[in-house]
Design a protein around this motif. Structure first.
Motif, PDB file in Angstrom:
ATOM      1  N   GLU A 118      22.601  -0.670  27.881  1.00  0.00           N
ATOM      2  CA  GLU A 118      22.119   0.252  28.911  1.00  0.00           C
ATOM      3  C   GLU A 118      21.236   1.345  28.321  1.00  0.00           C
ATOM      4  O   GLU A 118      20.401   1.920  29.029  1.00  0.00           O
ATOM      5  CB  GLU A 118      23.307   0.874  29.654  1.00  0.00           C
ATOM      6  N   SER A 119      21.386   1.611  27.042  1.00  0.00           N
ATOM      7  CA  SER A 119      20.587   2.651  26.387  1.00  0.00           C
ATOM      8  C   SER A 119      19.169   2.205  26.058  1.00  0.00           C
ATOM      9  O   SER A 119      18.355   3.009  25.583  1.00  0.00           O
ATOM     10  CB  SER A 119      21.278   3.107  25.095  1.00  0.00           C
ATOM     11  N   VAL A 120      18.863   0.927  26.305  1.00  0.00           N
ATOM     12  CA  VAL A 120      17.551   0.365  25.944  1.00  0.00           C
ATOM     13  C   VAL A 120      16.792  -0.019  27.212  1.00  0.00           C
ATOM     14  O   VAL A 120      17.233  -0.897  27.956  1.00  0.00           O
ATOM     15  CB  VAL A 120      17.705  -0.871  25.034  1.00  0.00           C
ATOM     16  N   PRO A 121      15.634   0.595  27.488  1.00  0.00           N
ATOM     17  CA  PRO A 121      14.837   0.196  28.655  1.00  0.00           C
ATOM     18  C   PRO A 121      14.363  -1.251  28.524  1.00  0.00           C
ATOM     19  O   PRO A 121      14.081  -1.726  27.419  1.00  0.00           O
ATOM     20  CB  PRO A 121      13.644   1.170  28.619  1.00  0.00           C
ATOM     21  N   ALA A 122      14.262  -1.931  29.662  1.00  0.00           N
ATOM     22  CA  ALA A 122      13.853  -3.334  29.649  1.00  0.00           C
ATOM     23  C   ALA A 122      12.494  -3.519  28.996  1.00  0.00           C
ATOM     24  O   ALA A 122      12.272  -4.479  28.253  1.00  0.00           O
ATOM     25  CB  ALA A 122      13.835  -3.885  31.082  1.00  0.00           C
ATOM     26  N   GLY A 123      11.568  -2.597  29.238  1.00  0.00           N
ATOM     27  CA  GLY A 123      10.233  -2.722  28.663  1.00  0.00           C
ATOM     28  C   GLY A 123      10.211  -2.613  27.154  1.00  0.00           C
ATOM     29  O   GLY A 123       9.333  -3.189  26.500  1.00  0.00           O
ATOM     30  N   ARG A 124      11.146  -1.890  26.572  1.00  0.00           N
ATOM     31  CA  ARG A 124      11.233  -1.774  25.110  1.00  0.00           C
ATOM     32  C   ARG A 124      11.964  -2.961  24.510  1.00  0.00           C
ATOM     33  O   ARG A 124      11.746  -3.317  23.348  1.00  0.00           O
ATOM     34  CB  ARG A 124      11.949  -0.478  24.728  1.00  0.00           C
ATOM     35  N   ALA A 125      12.817  -3.593  25.280  1.00  0.00           N
ATOM     36  CA  ALA A 125      13.640  -4.691  24.758  1.00  0.00           C
ATOM     37  C   ALA A 125      12.810  -5.893  24.341  1.00  0.00           C
ATOM     38  O   ALA A 125      13.305  -6.755  23.611  1.00  0.00           O
ATOM     39  CB  ALA A 125      14.687  -5.100  25.794  1.00  0.00           C
ATOM     40  N   VAL A 126      11.538  -5.997  24.773  1.00  0.00           N
ATOM     41  CA  VAL A 126      10.701  -7.119  24.313  1.00  0.00           C
ATOM     42  C   VAL A 126      10.491  -7.075  22.806  1.00  0.00           C
ATOM     43  O   VAL A 126      10.094  -8.079  22.202  1.00  0.00           O
ATOM     44  CB  VAL A 126       9.324  -7.147  25.020  1.00  0.00           C
ATOM     45  N   LEU A 127      10.772  -5.942  22.179  1.00  0.00           N
ATOM     46  CA  LEU A 127      10.611  -5.805  20.730  1.00  0.00           C
ATOM     47  C   LEU A 127      11.783  -6.397  19.952  1.00  0.00           C
ATOM     48  O   LEU A 127      11.756  -6.410  18.718  1.00  0.00           O
ATOM     49  CB  LEU A 127      10.464  -4.334  20.351  1.00  0.00           C
ATOM     50  N   ALA A 128      12.804  -6.885  20.651  1.00  0.00           N
ATOM     51  CA  ALA A 128      14.039  -7.302  19.971  1.00  0.00           C
ATOM     52  C   ALA A 128      13.794  -8.359  18.907  1.00  0.00           C
ATOM     53  O   ALA A 128      14.362  -8.303  17.813  1.00  0.00           O
ATOM     54  CB  ALA A 128      15.057  -7.797  20.989  1.00  0.00           C
ATOM     55  N   GLY A 129      12.963  -9.346  19.203  1.00  0.00           N
ATOM     56  CA  GLY A 129      12.721 -10.408  18.235  1.00  0.00           C
ATOM     57  C   GLY A 129      12.071  -9.908  16.964  1.00  0.00           C
ATOM     58  O   GLY A 129      12.381 -10.368  15.860  1.00  0.00           O
ATOM     59  N   THR A 130      11.153  -8.942  17.106  1.00  0.00           N
ATOM     60  CA  THR A 130      10.471  -8.407  15.929  1.00  0.00           C
ATOM     61  C   THR A 130      11.385  -7.478  15.139  1.00  0.00           C
ATOM     62  O   THR A 130      11.379  -7.503  13.902  1.00  0.00           O
ATOM     63  CB  THR A 130       9.193  -7.665  16.346  1.00  0.00           C
ATOM     64  N   VAL A 131      12.163  -6.668  15.836  1.00  0.00           N
ATOM     65  CA  VAL A 131      13.123  -5.808  15.127  1.00  0.00           C
ATOM     66  C   VAL A 131      14.174  -6.670  14.435  1.00  0.00           C
ATOM     67  O   VAL A 131      14.638  -6.346  13.331  1.00  0.00           O
ATOM     68  CB  VAL A 131      13.763  -4.799  16.096  1.00  0.00           C
ATOM     69  N   GLU A 132      14.524  -7.803  15.029  1.00  0.00           N
ATOM     70  CA  GLU A 132      15.442  -8.737  14.368  1.00  0.00           C
ATOM     71  C   GLU A 132      14.834  -9.258  13.069  1.00  0.00           C
ATOM     72  O   GLU A 132      15.532  -9.398  12.052  1.00  0.00           O
ATOM     73  CB  GLU A 132      15.759  -9.894  15.307  1.00  0.00           C
ATOM     74  N   THR A 133      13.529  -9.547  13.070  1.00  0.00           N
ATOM     75  CA  THR A 133      12.845  -9.950  11.840  1.00  0.00           C
ATOM     76  C   THR A 133      12.939  -8.856  10.786  1.00  0.00           C
ATOM     77  O   THR A 133      13.164  -9.127   9.601  1.00  0.00           O
ATOM     78  CB  THR A 133      11.362 -10.265  12.137  1.00  0.00           C
ATOM     79  N   ALA A 134      12.761  -7.606  11.224  1.00  0.00           N
ATOM     80  CA  ALA A 134      12.850  -6.476  10.298  1.00  0.00           C
ATOM     81  C   ALA A 134      14.257  -6.321   9.736  1.00  0.00           C
ATOM     82  O   ALA A 134      14.438  -6.024   8.542  1.00  0.00           O
ATOM     83  CB  ALA A 134      12.413  -5.191  10.999  1.00  0.00           C
ATOM     84  N   VAL A 135      15.260  -6.516  10.581  1.00  0.00           N
ATOM     85  CA  VAL A 135      16.654  -6.450  10.113  1.00  0.00           C
ATOM     86  C   VAL A 135      16.885  -7.492   9.025  1.00  0.00           C
ATOM     87  O   VAL A 135      17.448  -7.207   7.959  1.00  0.00           O
ATOM     88  CB  VAL A 135      17.637  -6.667  11.290  1.00  0.00           C
ATOM     89  N   ASN A 136      16.439  -8.722   9.277  1.00  0.00           N
ATOM     90  CA  ASN A 136      16.638  -9.789   8.297  1.00  0.00           C
ATOM     91  C   ASN A 136      15.908  -9.489   6.997  1.00  0.00           C
ATOM     92  O   ASN A 136      16.416  -9.733   5.897  1.00  0.00           O
ATOM     93  CB  ASN A 136      16.148 -11.115   8.879  1.00  0.00           C
ATOM     94  N   ALA A 137      14.689  -8.941   7.113  1.00  0.00           N
ATOM     95  CA  ALA A 137      13.917  -8.593   5.919  1.00  0.00           C
ATOM     96  C   ALA A 137      14.632  -7.545   5.084  1.00  0.00           C
ATOM     97  O   ALA A 137      14.640  -7.623   3.844  1.00  0.00           O
ATOM     98  CB  ALA A 137      12.537  -8.087   6.323  1.00  0.00           C
ATOM     99  N   LEU A 138      15.236  -6.562   5.731  1.00  0.00           N
ATOM    100  CA  LEU A 138      15.925  -5.515   4.981  1.00  0.00           C
ATOM    101  C   LEU A 138      17.257  -6.006   4.426  1.00  0.00           C
ATOM    102  O   LEU A 138      17.716  -5.518   3.397  1.00  0.00           O
ATOM    103  CB  LEU A 138      16.107  -4.274   5.854  1.00  0.00           C
ATOM    104  N   TRP A 139      17.863  -6.988   5.082  1.00  0.00           N
ATOM    105  CA  TRP A 139      19.025  -7.636   4.458  1.00  0.00           C
ATOM    106  C   TRP A 139      18.595  -8.341   3.178  1.00  0.00           C
ATOM    107  O   TRP A 139      19.302  -8.313   2.170  1.00  0.00           O
ATOM    108  CB  TRP A 139      19.663  -8.637   5.423  1.00  0.00           C
ATOM    109  N   ASP A 140      17.417  -8.981   3.202  1.00  0.00           N
ATOM    110  CA  ASP A 140      16.895  -9.631   1.996  1.00  0.00           C
ATOM    111  C   ASP A 140      16.499  -8.607   0.936  1.00  0.00           C
ATOM    112  O   ASP A 140      16.756  -8.802  -0.254  1.00  0.00           O
ATOM    113  CB  ASP A 140      15.668 -10.485   2.343  1.00  0.00           C
ATOM    114  N   ALA A 141      15.847  -7.538   1.371  1.00  0.00           N
ATOM    115  CA  ALA A 141      15.300  -6.562   0.425  1.00  0.00           C
ATOM    116  C   ALA A 141      16.371  -5.663  -0.190  1.00  0.00           C
ATOM    117  O   ALA A 141      16.226  -5.220  -1.331  1.00  0.00           O
ATOM    118  CB  ALA A 141      14.249  -5.699   1.126  1.00  0.00           C
TER     119      ALA A 141
END
Length: 331
Positions: A118-141
């Motif tokens: 509920e804290s995330v507007p629907a229009g911002r949620a389209v970024l989820a896939g890219t932020v997920e990529t960033a999360v995975n990258a920082l797990w690697d890094a």
């Protein structure tokens, strides 16, 4: 019940069209989703749009609900946010994210959608896939407190990585890009900015996301001895020269690939669902709105995609808006 929807298809490299598609009747473990927004990841999707996916990568590059095959005709995309109109009671009426192409309505397994907090507007949620990529990258890094870090390449992925690094205590983060206009984005994300020639060196870690030879070479130059470049760029069918001469070996530098298709081995005990849910939680930060740099209605996609692919429309994430709740479905 006769259901229909409208979907964006790549008809041939460089040419897209909107097609009417029939929706199947939902099964007991499926949901019917009405799209609110979808996002265009400019790097990957424009590569697909111009027909640049190498034949050797056709299988690896398939999106979860892709139809057709590369190079075309193909229905491709993976950043969709919508409302569940039919399905299990726990999901009906919920705003959800799904790795689905650009389409007005769709039917998918209930397990394929992730509720948007509920804290995330629907229009911002389209970024989820890219932020997920960033999360995975920082797990690697695996950055450490107090690290000196550069992110080379201020596209959608690079900016997402920089935004997450801005939350690490004591870390010096600098976004490096050849476009001076990215300075404004860096400021909004709370990180420093530099043109490539002015970037701070002696970095413990450099995340490279510019998808250029020059960017990769500069990333290596910015490292301290025994530093690491985490390579996030996707080059498609282009040949890339890597500067492994001069001081590369004597400085004992490392180049490490990272790709979101596999959960980082550093977090192998976490599943894809856990990673995506984390990305959605992180999107509660309004600073990430800076990554959405344009918006257009769904009906304009055949005209918008060529302009995104050519760079005529400069964009990080271009958002697609689905205006008419009733469009594309009928009894």
């Amino acid at each position: 019940m006769n259901r229909a929807a409208r979907a964006f298809w790549l008809d041939s490299p460089g040419r897209g069209e909107i097609r009417e598609v029939d929706l199947p009747e939902p099964g007991p473990d499926e949901v019917v989703v009405r799209a609110l927004y979808s996002g265009i990841s400019r790097g990957t999707e424009t590569l697909v749009f111009r027909g640049g996916v190498p034949e050797s990568q056709h299988t690896v590059m398939r999106a979860p609900f892709q139809e057709g095959d590369f190079p075309a005709p193909v229905k491709y995309g993976y950043l969709s946010v919508g409302v569940v109109e039919e399905g299990p009671e726990s999901l009906t009426g919920r705003t959800v994210f799904c790795l689905y192409p650009h389409q007005t309505w769709y039917v998918v397994p209930a397990a394929a959608v992730t509720p948007v907090p509920e804290s995330v507007p629907a229009g911002r949620a389209v970024l989820a896939g890219t932020v997920e990529t960033a999360v995975n990258a920082l797990w690697d890094a695996a950055p450490l407190v107090g690290d000196r870090i550069a992110v080379v390449g201020g596209g959608m992925v690079g900016c997402s990585v920089a935004a997450l690094l801005a939350r690490f205590p004591g870390v010096r983060v600098q976004l490096v890009d050849a476009d001076p206009a990215r300075a404004e984005t860096a400021e909004a994300l709370g990180v420093g900015f530099a043109l490539p020639a002015d970037a701070d060196g002696d970095c413990d870690l450099v995340v490279h996301a510019s998808a250029t030879e020059q960017g990769l070479a500069r990333a290596l130059e910015l490292l301290r001895p025994e530093g690491t470049v985490v390579e996030l760029s996707w080059y498609g069918d282009r040949k890339v020269g890597v500067p492994l001469g001069e001081a590369f070996h004597s400085r004992r530098l490392t180049i490490r690939g990272s790709q979101v298709g596999t959960v980082s081995p550093a977090r192998a005990h976490r599943g894809y669902g856990d990673r995506l849910a984390l990305a959605l939680d992180l999107l509660a930060d309004p600073a990430l709105d800076a990554l959405v740099t344009g918006e257009s209605p769904f009906e304009e996609l055949p005209a918008v995609m060529p302009r995104l692919a050519s760079g005529d429309i400069p964009a990080l994430c271009h958002r697609v808006r689905y205006d008419d709740p009733a469009a594309g479905t009928h009894a």
